[in-house]
Scaffold this motif. Structure first.
Motif, PDB file in Angstrom:
ATOM      1  N   PRO A  25       8.628 -13.508 -24.927  1.00 24.44           N
ATOM      2  CA  PRO A  25       8.951 -12.260 -24.235  1.00 24.44           C
ATOM      3  C   PRO A  25      10.301 -12.314 -23.507  1.00 24.44           C
ATOM      4  CG  PRO A  25       6.667 -12.839 -23.865  1.00 24.44           C
ATOM      5  CD  PRO A  25       7.306 -14.025 -24.521  1.00 24.44           C
ATOM      6  N   ILE A  26      10.608 -13.459 -22.892  1.00 28.41           N
ATOM      7  CA  ILE A  26      11.904 -13.591 -22.218  1.00 28.41           C
ATOM      8  C   ILE A  26      13.036 -13.577 -23.247  1.00 28.41           C
ATOM      9  CG2 ILE A  26      13.237 -14.931 -20.552  1.00 28.41           C
ATOM     10  CD1 ILE A  26      10.669 -16.351 -19.736  1.00 28.41           C
ATOM     11  N   MET A  27      12.833 -14.261 -24.371  1.00 29.79           N
ATOM     12  CA  MET A  27      13.846 -14.293 -25.420  1.00 29.79           C
ATOM     13  C   MET A  27      14.120 -12.897 -25.957  1.00 29.79           C
ATOM     14  SD  MET A  27      12.389 -17.687 -27.356  1.00 29.79           S
ATOM     15  CE  MET A  27      13.456 -17.541 -28.802  1.00 29.79           C
ATOM     16  N   VAL A  28      13.057 -12.119 -26.171  1.00 39.49           N
ATOM     17  CA  VAL A  28      13.234 -10.752 -26.673  1.00 39.49           C
ATOM     18  C   VAL A  28      14.003  -9.908 -25.672  1.00 39.49           C
ATOM     19  CG1 VAL A  28      12.018  -8.633 -27.295  1.00 39.49           C
ATOM     20  CG2 VAL A  28      11.197 -10.827 -28.152  1.00 39.49           C
ATOM     21  N   SER A  29      13.624 -10.016 -24.395  1.00 36.71           N
ATOM     22  CA  SER A  29      14.302  -9.207 -23.388  1.00 36.71           C
ATOM     23  C   SER A  29      15.766  -9.600 -23.248  1.00 36.71           C
ATOM     24  CB  SER A  29      13.588  -9.331 -22.040  1.00 36.71           C
ATOM     25  OG  SER A  29      13.596 -10.662 -21.582  1.00 36.71           O
ATOM     26  N   MET A  30      16.058 -10.899 -23.335  1.00 35.11           N
ATOM     27  CA  MET A  30      17.454 -11.327 -23.235  1.00 35.11           C
ATOM     28  C   MET A  30      18.227 -10.984 -24.497  1.00 35.11           C
ATOM     29  SD  MET A  30      17.273 -14.847 -20.998  1.00 35.11           S
ATOM     30  CE  MET A  30      18.958 -14.679 -20.416  1.00 35.11           C
ATOM     31  N   LEU A  31      17.539 -10.936 -25.630  1.00 34.69           N
ATOM     32  CA  LEU A  31      18.182 -10.476 -26.859  1.00 34.69           C
ATOM     33  C   LEU A  31      18.609  -9.018 -26.722  1.00 34.69           C
ATOM     34  CD1 LEU A  31      18.900 -11.477 -29.721  1.00 34.69           C
ATOM     35  CD2 LEU A  31      16.715 -10.547 -30.486  1.00 34.69           C
ATOM     36  N   VAL A  32      17.746  -8.227 -26.097  1.00 33.21           N
ATOM     37  CA  VAL A  32      18.099  -6.831 -25.853  1.00 33.21           C
ATOM     38  C   VAL A  32      19.238  -6.747 -24.851  1.00 33.21           C
ATOM     39  CG1 VAL A  32      17.259  -4.617 -24.976  1.00 33.21           C
ATOM     40  CG2 VAL A  32      15.807  -6.012 -26.447  1.00 33.21           C
ATOM     41  N   ILE A 153      16.730  -9.528 -10.836  1.00 29.85           N
ATOM     42  CA  ILE A 153      16.560 -10.925 -11.243  1.00 29.85           C
ATOM     43  C   ILE A 153      15.542 -11.624 -10.341  1.00 29.85           C
ATOM     44  CG2 ILE A 153      17.743 -13.165 -11.289  1.00 29.85           C
ATOM     45  CD1 ILE A 153      20.112 -11.740 -12.564  1.00 29.85           C
ATOM     46  N   SER A 154      15.506 -11.279  -9.053  1.00 29.65           N
ATOM     47  CA  SER A 154      14.487 -11.855  -8.164  1.00 29.65           C
ATOM     48  C   SER A 154      13.085 -11.581  -8.699  1.00 29.65           C
ATOM     49  CB  SER A 154      14.601 -11.247  -6.756  1.00 29.65           C
ATOM     50  OG  SER A 154      15.785 -11.631  -6.126  1.00 29.65           O
ATOM     51  N   PHE A 155      12.820 -10.318  -9.018  1.00 31.10           N
ATOM     52  CA  PHE A 155      11.477  -9.950  -9.475  1.00 31.10           C
ATOM     53  C   PHE A 155      11.170 -10.544 -10.853  1.00 31.10           C
ATOM     54  CE2 PHE A 155      12.520  -6.202  -6.673  1.00 31.10           C
ATOM     55  CZ  PHE A 155      11.727  -6.635  -5.617  1.00 31.10           C
ATOM     56  N   GLU A 156      12.182 -10.596 -11.726  1.00 29.36           N
ATOM     57  CA  GLU A 156      11.962 -11.188 -13.046  1.00 29.36           C
ATOM     58  C   GLU A 156      11.571 -12.658 -12.930  1.00 29.36           C
ATOM     59  OE1 GLU A 156      15.572 -10.561 -15.139  1.00 29.36           O
ATOM     60  OE2 GLU A 156      15.425  -8.378 -15.075  1.00 29.36           O
ATOM     61  N   ARG A 157      12.271 -13.404 -12.093  1.00 29.90           N
ATOM     62  CA  ARG A 157      11.987 -14.834 -11.965  1.00 29.90           C
ATOM     63  C   ARG A 157      10.633 -15.074 -11.294  1.00 29.90           C
ATOM     64  NH1 ARG A 157      15.632 -14.331 -14.948  1.00 29.90           N
ATOM     65  NH2 ARG A 157      17.466 -15.673 -15.147  1.00 29.90           N
ATOM     66  N   MET A 158      10.268 -14.213 -10.383  1.00 29.98           N
ATOM     67  CA  MET A 158       8.957 -14.340  -9.757  1.00 29.98           C
ATOM     68  C   MET A 158       7.848 -14.145 -10.783  1.00 29.98           C
ATOM     69  SD  MET A 158      10.011 -12.268  -6.315  1.00 29.98           S
ATOM     70  CE  MET A 158       8.369 -11.831  -5.796  1.00 29.98           C
ATOM     71  N   MET A 159       8.010 -13.190 -11.667  1.00 27.38           N
ATOM     72  CA  MET A 159       6.994 -12.954 -12.691  1.00 27.38           C
ATOM     73  C   MET A 159       7.002 -14.058 -13.747  1.00 27.38           C
ATOM     74  SD  MET A 159       6.969  -8.781 -13.084  1.00 27.38           S
ATOM     75  CE  MET A 159       8.734  -8.493 -12.984  1.00 27.38           C
ATOM     76  N   GLN A 160       8.180 -14.557 -14.089  1.00 21.19           N
ATOM     77  CA  GLN A 160       8.261 -15.649 -15.057  1.00 21.19           C
ATOM     78  C   GLN A 160       7.595 -16.906 -14.516  1.00 21.19           C
ATOM     79  OE1 GLN A 160      12.409 -16.142 -16.022  1.00 21.19           O
ATOM     80  NE2 GLN A 160      12.608 -14.067 -16.811  1.00 21.19           N
ATOM     81  N   ALA A 161       7.775 -17.178 -13.227  1.00 18.70           N
ATOM     82  CA  ALA A 161       7.235 -18.401 -12.636  1.00 18.70           C
ATOM     83  C   ALA A 161       5.715 -18.417 -12.652  1.00 18.70           C
ATOM     84  CB  ALA A 161       7.740 -18.571 -11.202  1.00 18.70           C
ATOM     85  N   GLY A 163       3.975 -17.035 -15.108  1.00 19.02           N
ATOM     86  CA  GLY A 163       3.557 -16.872 -16.494  1.00 19.02           C
ATOM     87  C   GLY A 163       3.493 -15.442 -16.969  1.00 19.02           C
ATOM     88  N   ASN A 164       3.856 -14.460 -16.124  1.00 23.01           N
ATOM     89  CA  ASN A 164       3.812 -13.052 -16.500  1.00 23.01           C
ATOM     90  C   ASN A 164       5.109 -12.628 -17.192  1.00 23.01           C
ATOM     91  OD1 ASN A 164       1.195 -12.112 -15.487  1.00 23.01           O
ATOM     92  ND2 ASN A 164       2.022 -12.627 -13.473  1.00 23.01           N
ATOM     93  N   THR A 165       5.404 -13.268 -18.300  1.00 25.86           N
ATOM     94  CA  THR A 165       6.685 -13.017 -18.952  1.00 25.86           C
ATOM     95  C   THR A 165       6.722 -11.661 -19.656  1.00 25.86           C
ATOM     96  OG1 THR A 165       5.886 -14.331 -20.828  1.00 25.86           O
ATOM     97  CG2 THR A 165       7.282 -15.437 -19.223  1.00 25.86           C
ATOM     98  N   MET A 166       5.568 -11.116 -20.022  1.00 17.60           N
ATOM     99  CA  MET A 166       5.561  -9.777 -20.613  1.00 17.60           C
ATOM    100  C   MET A 166       6.035  -8.734 -19.605  1.00 17.60           C
ATOM    101  SD  MET A 166       4.788  -9.763 -23.817  1.00 17.60           S
ATOM    102  CE  MET A 166       4.396  -8.029 -24.033  1.00 17.60           C
ATOM    103  N   LEU A 167       5.632  -8.903 -18.353  1.00 15.84           N
ATOM    104  CA  LEU A 167       6.093  -7.982 -17.314  1.00 15.84           C
ATOM    105  C   LEU A 167       7.590  -8.136 -17.081  1.00 15.84           C
ATOM    106  CD1 LEU A 167       3.230  -8.284 -14.657  1.00 15.84           C
ATOM    107  CD2 LEU A 167       3.471  -6.631 -16.526  1.00 15.84           C
ATOM    108  N   SER A 168       8.053  -9.378 -17.058  1.00 13.66           N
ATOM    109  CA  SER A 168       9.484  -9.631 -16.903  1.00 13.66           C
ATOM    110  C   SER A 168      10.269  -8.998 -18.050  1.00 13.66           C
ATOM    111  CB  SER A 168       9.741 -11.138 -16.853  1.00 13.66           C
ATOM    112  OG  SER A 168      11.112 -11.422 -16.846  1.00 13.66           O
TER     113      SER A 168
END
Length: 458
Positions: A25-32, A153-161, A163-168
């Protein structure tokens, strides 16, 4: 996600499934994210060749801003993951709140630069008043309104940490889609809006960032229960800020070196004409389409390695590294083939009508530089491991070698000995030296920090 479910996933799920589940999910979002950077450049190039040069000159400061935001994000992600792995949820929440304060501090720095220094910066590169004006317009907007970037980026990293990478991924996709939609409207004055040129590209960027920030806040509050932001009773502690910065600051410096490198490369290339500067700018946009998925993979790896290192699960740390290296190499191999086989097609996207100089110069550049992509895949992955276990300074050493100590002197020497076409070889040379250093540092980390970890326990 509840703590028990998170532990079951990060601590016991088969590593091949876990890395893809967390990272894809993170890879897809960063690809976008990379896609909208490319689209941004395409629209600006269609507006005018000088507009593309102006945005390319502004790019180093934009890189610096992203470096501060994402570097702090690495520190936030790493500390939260380690605290959760150690079963200390209250300390993880303190890390999240302190991280937000640090991100706001980063915004204030660039707000001041945007108000007082963004326009005079371009006198270093060109006496062309119109080029200075366009670049200044773009840079002032993206810096003054950068709070959307820092807080999203704060909220994205909080969700990634957690495991909620779909939300990120959802927050990043939202910002990217808003930017892509608004770019042509605001640049060319469609649907009754005024034609804003490069200022329109900047406005579309910050509106997308603010949209992602707002959605990130809502999703974190409603779905990310472990790190829901509640300020009542919060007392910031210096030790928490220090722990975030211990990993985040080297990451900031590491990525800031890229900005500094870009400035000095522009100074070298401007001697060969404006088109050479534009080629470098186009290269960075195109290579982001290859590198961003690898960086997304690395962001997911921070949480996985950080958790399992904190839980002292040695073999799972090794498995995560092994899986991530294989995926990163595969991604970079695809990018290398694209740069070698269809450079004309890629460059043609940024070529203004009736011009051909950019493609003529850029074909040699893309084919030469892409020879280092697979080496970079290994280096980026191992550098991420350093960050995840609290050895961010090692990543800094690698980046300094890659982008400062080796690359810039090589670029200057090659420009004198072989001209413009020779300059591009500085990238492969620097990457090879950097990877050699990386392998030495990883062996040191392996012996002193990874091997002593206890045997796996449920």
């Amino acid at each position: 996600m509840e703590q028990q479910e998170r532990s079951k996933m990060l601590g016991t799920m088969p590593m091949g499934r876990l890395v893809t589940k967390v990272s894809v999910p993170i890879m897809v979002s960063m690809l976008v994210q990379a896609l909208y950077n490319v689209v941004d450049g395409i629209f600006v190039a269609r507006y005018s060749p000088d507009a593309l040069t102006a945005v390319s000159l502004a790019f180093p400061i934009q890189l610096l801003m992203i470096a501060v935001a994402t570097g702090l994000g690495v520190g936030i992600n790493s500390l939260i993951s380690r605290k959760l792995g150690q079963k200390r949820p209250d300390e993880a929440r303190d890390a999240a709140r302190c991280g937000m304060l640090l991100e706001l501090g980063g915004f204030v720095l660039f707000l001041l630069f945007g108000l007082f220094g963004s326009r005079s910066f371009f006198h270093l590169f060109t006496p062309d008043a119109e080029l200075q004006r366009m670049a200044g317009d773009y840079l002032s907007i993206v810096t003054i309104f950068s709070f959307g970037l820092f807080l999203s980026i704060s909220f994205e990293r909080m969700m990634q940490a957690t495991g909620n990478t779909m939300l990120s991924m959802t927050t990043q996709l939202t910002g990217a889609v808003i930017n892509i939609i608004l770019d042509p409207i605001m640049i060319f004055g469609l649907l009754g809006t005024p034609q804003m040129g490069v200022a329109g590209a900047a406005a579309a960027t910050v509106i997308g960032q603010i949209g992602g920030m707002l959605l990130g806040f809502v999703l974190n509050q409603l779905k990310n229960h472990e790190l829901k932001v509640v300020w009542r009773g919060f007392h910031p502690e210096a030790s928490v800020f220090k722990s975030i910065l211990a990993v985040g600051f080297p990451s900031i410096i590491m990525q800031s070196i890229s900005s500094f490198m870009n400035v000095l490369m522009n100074l070298i290339l401007i001697g060969f004409g404006n088109t050479a500067v534009s080629v470098l700018g186009v290269y960075f946009k195109l290579q982001s389409f290859v590198f961003m998925p690898v960086f997304g993979l690395s962001n997911g790896l921070v949480a996985i390695v950080g958790y399992n290192y904190g839980a002292r699960l040695r073999q799972r740390v090794y498995d995560a590294i092994r899986v991530a290296v294989k995926l990163a190499v595969a991604i970079m191999a695809v990018g290398t083939l694209a740069f070698l086989l269809i450079p004309e097609t890629l460059l043609g996207l940024f070529e203004a009508e009736g011009a051909s100089d950019l493609t003529a110069i850029g074909v040699v550049a893309l084919r030469t530089i892409s020879s280092h992509f697979i080496l970079a895949a290994v280096g980026i992955t191992l550098s991420t491991v350093f960050q995840a276990i609290g050895k961010g300074f090692y990543s800094l050493l690698m980046s300094m070698c890659r982008q400062l100590i080796v690359l810039l002197p090589a670029a200057w020497i090659l420009s004198r000995l072989g001209g413009l076409n020779a300059v591009w070889w500085c990238f492969p040379v620097a990457e090879a030296v950097s990877l050699a250093l990386c392998l030495v540092l990883f062996r040191k980390v392996d012996v002193r920090m990874l091997r002593p970890l206890g045997q796996e326990e449920a």
